[in-house]
Design a protein around this motif. Structure first.
Motif, PDB file in Angstrom:
ATOM      1  N   VAL A 263       0.807  -0.978  -0.151  1.00  0.00           N
ATOM      2  CA  VAL A 263       0.018   0.181  -0.120  1.00  0.00           C
ATOM      3  C   VAL A 263       0.972   1.498  -0.070  1.00  0.00           C
ATOM      4  O   VAL A 263       1.612   1.581   0.694  1.00  0.00           O
ATOM      5  N   HIS A 264       0.684   2.565  -1.286  1.00  0.00           N
ATOM      6  CA  HIS A 264       1.281   3.263  -1.175  1.00  0.00           C
ATOM      7  C   HIS A 264       0.555   4.646  -0.950  1.00  0.00           C
ATOM      8  O   HIS A 264       0.080   5.644  -2.079  1.00  0.00           O
ATOM      9  N   GLY A 265       0.006   4.956   0.581  1.00  0.00           N
ATOM     10  CA  GLY A 265      -0.792   5.396   0.777  1.00  0.00           C
ATOM     11  C   GLY A 265      -0.040   7.418   0.869  1.00  0.00           C
ATOM     12  O   GLY A 265       1.158   7.204   1.157  1.00  0.00           O
ATOM     13  N   GLN A 266      -1.258   8.332   0.605  1.00  0.00           N
ATOM     14  CA  GLN A 266       0.100   9.410   1.131  1.00  0.00           C
ATOM     15  C   GLN A 266      -0.700  10.771   1.622  1.00  0.00           C
ATOM     16  O   GLN A 266      -1.920  11.028   1.377  1.00  0.00           O
ATOM     17  N   ILE A 267      -0.065  10.656   2.653  1.00  0.00           N
ATOM     18  CA  ILE A 267      -0.544  12.035   3.469  1.00  0.00           C
ATOM     19  C   ILE A 267       0.084  13.480   3.091  1.00  0.00           C
ATOM     20  O   ILE A 267       1.374  13.095   3.309  1.00  0.00           O
ATOM     21  N   VAL A 268      -1.214  14.631   3.032  1.00  0.00           N
ATOM     22  CA  VAL A 268       0.054  16.172   2.232  1.00  0.00           C
ATOM     23  C   VAL A 268      -0.496  16.916   3.647  1.00  0.00           C
ATOM     24  O   VAL A 268      -1.542  17.175   3.515  1.00  0.00           O
ATOM     25  N   LEU A 269       0.588  17.019   3.993  1.00  0.00           N
ATOM     26  CA  LEU A 269       0.574  18.871   5.319  1.00  0.00           C
ATOM     27  C   LEU A 269       0.804  19.607   5.019  1.00  0.00           C
ATOM     28  O   LEU A 269       2.343  20.054   4.458  1.00  0.00           O
ATOM     29  N   ARG A 270       0.245  20.815   4.350  1.00  0.00           N
ATOM     30  CA  ARG A 270       0.682  22.313   3.348  1.00  0.00           C
ATOM     31  C   ARG A 270      -0.276  23.419   4.552  1.00  0.00           C
ATOM     32  O   ARG A 270      -0.886  22.718   4.472  1.00  0.00           O
ATOM     33  N   THR A 271       0.786  24.104   4.194  1.00  0.00           N
ATOM     34  CA  THR A 271      -0.310  25.908   5.613  1.00  0.00           C
ATOM     35  C   THR A 271       0.347  26.456   3.835  1.00  0.00           C
ATOM     36  O   THR A 271       1.802  26.540   3.039  1.00  0.00           O
ATOM     37  N   ARG A 272      -0.362  27.364   4.191  1.00  0.00           N
ATOM     38  CA  ARG A 272      -0.450  28.571   3.378  1.00  0.00           C
ATOM     39  C   ARG A 272      -1.292  29.589   3.889  1.00  0.00           C
ATOM     40  O   ARG A 272      -1.946  29.609   5.048  1.00  0.00           O
ATOM     41  N   VAL A 273      -0.524  30.954   3.589  1.00  0.00           N
ATOM     42  CA  VAL A 273      -1.170  32.300   3.660  1.00  0.00           C
ATOM     43  C   VAL A 273      -3.060  32.184   3.070  1.00  0.00           C
ATOM     44  O   VAL A 273      -2.349  32.084   1.570  1.00  0.00           O
ATOM     45  N   ALA A 274      -3.623  32.544   3.895  1.00  0.00           N
ATOM     46  CA  ALA A 274      -5.011  33.326   3.584  1.00  0.00           C
ATOM     47  C   ALA A 274      -5.381  34.832   3.556  1.00  0.00           C
ATOM     48  O   ALA A 274      -4.616  34.606   4.171  1.00  0.00           O
ATOM     49  N   ARG A 275      -5.870  34.813   2.886  1.00  0.00           N
ATOM     50  CA  ARG A 275      -6.397  37.239   3.080  1.00  0.00           C
ATOM     51  C   ARG A 275      -7.706  37.405   2.950  1.00  0.00           C
ATOM     52  O   ARG A 275      -7.967  36.786   1.410  1.00  0.00           O
ATOM     53  N   ARG A 276      -8.234  38.029   3.372  1.00  0.00           N
ATOM     54  CA  ARG A 276      -9.169  38.397   3.293  1.00  0.00           C
ATOM     55  C   ARG A 276     -10.718  37.870   3.747  1.00  0.00           C
ATOM     56  O   ARG A 276     -11.169  36.931   2.543  1.00  0.00           O
ATOM     57  N   VAL A 277     -10.389  36.939   4.725  1.00  0.00           N
ATOM     58  CA  VAL A 277     -10.964  35.962   4.575  1.00  0.00           C
ATOM     59  C   VAL A 277     -12.467  36.337   5.526  1.00  0.00           C
ATOM     60  O   VAL A 277     -11.858  36.970   6.617  1.00  0.00           O
ATOM     61  N   THR A 278     -13.496  35.122   6.121  1.00  0.00           N
ATOM     62  CA  THR A 278     -14.653  35.650   6.455  1.00  0.00           C
ATOM     63  C   THR A 278     -14.272  35.100   7.445  1.00  0.00           C
ATOM     64  O   THR A 278     -14.850  33.450   7.173  1.00  0.00           O
ATOM     65  N   LEU A 279     -14.189  34.762   8.615  1.00  0.00           N
ATOM     66  CA  LEU A 279     -15.063  33.093   9.109  1.00  0.00           C
ATOM     67  C   LEU A 279     -15.680  33.725  10.914  1.00  0.00           C
ATOM     68  O   LEU A 279     -15.520  34.827  11.801  1.00  0.00           O
ATOM     69  N   ALA A 280     -17.123  33.004  10.880  1.00  0.00           N
ATOM     70  CA  ALA A 280     -17.802  32.677  12.658  1.00  0.00           C
ATOM     71  C   ALA A 280     -17.867  34.708  12.109  1.00  0.00           C
ATOM     72  O   ALA A 280     -17.843  34.912  12.624  1.00  0.00           O
ATOM     73  N   ARG A 281     -17.919  35.188  11.471  1.00  0.00           N
ATOM     74  CA  ARG A 281     -18.612  36.506  11.074  1.00  0.00           C
ATOM     75  C   ARG A 281     -18.102  37.924  11.151  1.00  0.00           C
ATOM     76  O   ARG A 281     -18.138  39.003  10.888  1.00  0.00           O
ATOM     77  N   ARG A 282     -16.388  36.795  11.773  1.00  0.00           N
ATOM     78  CA  ARG A 282     -15.607  37.752  11.674  1.00  0.00           C
ATOM     79  C   ARG A 282     -15.143  38.314  10.081  1.00  0.00           C
ATOM     80  O   ARG A 282     -14.265  37.011   9.781  1.00  0.00           O
TER      81      ARG A 282
END
Ligand SMILES: Nc1ncnc2c1ncn2[C@@H]1O[C@H](COP(=O)(O)OP(=O)(O)OP(=O)(O)O)[C@@H](O)[C@H]1O
Ligand SMILES: [Mg+2]
Length: 355
Positions: A263-282
């Motif tokens: 079995v060769h499954g792959q998990i990728v952990l990726r981080t990125r910056v996100a700009r101008r987002v509305t999260l939980a009303r803010r």
């Protein structure tokens, strides 16, 4: 081409696109031209998903709709034309039998307010669910103690050892329920926020996953090392990401094809910056996005809309609490968890505001 059909579509306020079996654009009405800021003659015969960034999931769904001759509706489809803000759309896809076209797409932009309302509704429901489950767990715990204690007393009085087998079962099952109730009741420690680096969370999760699943799963990193520090509770965030990554590993190893030794499954952990987002009303100018991507079989279709609800599991022996807890922890950081899934590609996204 069928001018009759087209003249009927020209004046609609809803954006309409007709695609052939290879997902090439065969027609789009003026409302669609306006929505995507494109002109019909420039996109005719181009593949529709190809007009947008990162639209592999949509392509998969459209191909599936053609294959199975079955339409679908997506209440929050996100399409990002290159260089433009992503569009949030209500989308209805219907197979059609025209000589030149196989799919009809109706697309309507969802306005920001509606989107926030939907997200709020989900959060309120999540809170209500958790409250209900907590109360229920509490109510179950008390009589459970009585049951277990009585079984123990009874056991001492029994002289025939063969009868003790029954009291053993009562005690063992009571213990199993007790452990489940304890998991339902735990996460009420308020988060302790300290300055921290999200990559330390990723690295811890990577080590833990590799230790727990020494074979069959690779964990790749794709970090944006320039990400600024975050204020958060490292233990809670590790637990949240671990629950998501563990599901991915379990899905990879549990897939039917994985019975073969290799079995060769792959998990990728990726981080990125996100700009101008509305999260939980803010509104947040800056946020970070942590993706856990796996190439396993995907979330079973029948539970796809419910995986964040407590006690929903598609896995033998699963309690269905991992994602509920992950969501609670992320919400305590004013963040959100989202997920999209198709066979071969499942993405969980944790978006956390950066202050
Ligand atoms: N990456 C994934 N790929 C495929 N299916 C997934 C994935 N992540 C979650 N699921 C599905 O969602 C279900 C719910 O996940 P959740 O973590 O909440 O519970 P669980 O894993 O069943 O039990 P627990 O985590 O409490 O031990 C899983 O049982 C699985 O069917
Ligand atoms: Mg789980």
């Amino acid at each position: 081409m069928d001018p009759m059909i087209h003249s009927g579509l020209e004046w609609l306020a809803t954006a309409v696109v007709l695609l052939d079996r290879s997902l090439r654009v065969k027609y789009l009405n003026p409302a669609a031209e306006a929505l995507f800021a494109i002109s019909r003659k420039n996109v005719l015969d181009q593949t529709f998903p190809g007009l947008f960034v990162d639209s592999g999931t949509l392509a998969g769904l459209l191909h599936q709709a053609i294959r199975e001759e079955r339409g679908f509706a997506d209440q929050d489809l996100i399409l990002a034309p290159p260089g433009q803000e992503p569009l949030h759309l209500d989308c209805i896809v219907t197979p059609v039998e025209l000589e030149y076209a196989a799919l009809l797409l109706e697309l309507r932009p969802i306005d920001q307010r509606l989107r926030i309302e939907r997200e709020e509704q989900r959060m309120t429901q999540h809170r209500a669910n958790r409250e209900l489950i907590r109360n229920l767990a509490h109510e179950i715990k008390n009589p459970l103690g009585g049951l277990r204690g009585s079984a123990q007393l009874l056991e001492r009085e029994l002289d025939r050892p063969s009868l003790r087998e029954y009291t053993r079962v009562i005690i063992k099952e009571a213990d199993r329920l007790q452990a489940l109730m304890d998991r339902l009741l735990t996460p009420h420690r308020p988060p302790v926020h300290v300055p921290m680096n999200i990559h330390e969370v990723c690295e811890r999760v990577r080590t833990l996953i590799l230790a727990e699943f020494p074979q069959g799963v690779r964990v790749e990193r794709d970090y944006d090392v320039g990400l600024p520090e975050l204020r958060g509770d490292p233990e809670q965030l590790i637990q949240a990401v671990l629950n998501i990554a563990r599901n991915a590993a379990q899905a990879i190893l549990g897939a039917p094809s994985s019975t073969a030794r290799e079995v060769h499954g792959q998990i990728v952990l990726r981080t990125r910056v996100a700009r101008r987002v509305t999260l939980a009303r803010r509104f947040h100018k800056l946020a970070l996005e942590l993706q856990v991507v796996d190439d396993g079989p995907g979330i079973p279709a029948d539970i796809r809309d419910q995986i964040f609800y407590p006690l929903v599991s598609g896995r033998e022996g699963g309690t269905g609490l991992g994602l509920t807890l992950a969501q609670t922890f992320v919400q305590q950081h004013q963040g959100v968890v989202e997920c999209e899934s198709q066979p071969g590609r499942t993405i969980f996204r944790i978006v956390l505001p950066l202050h």
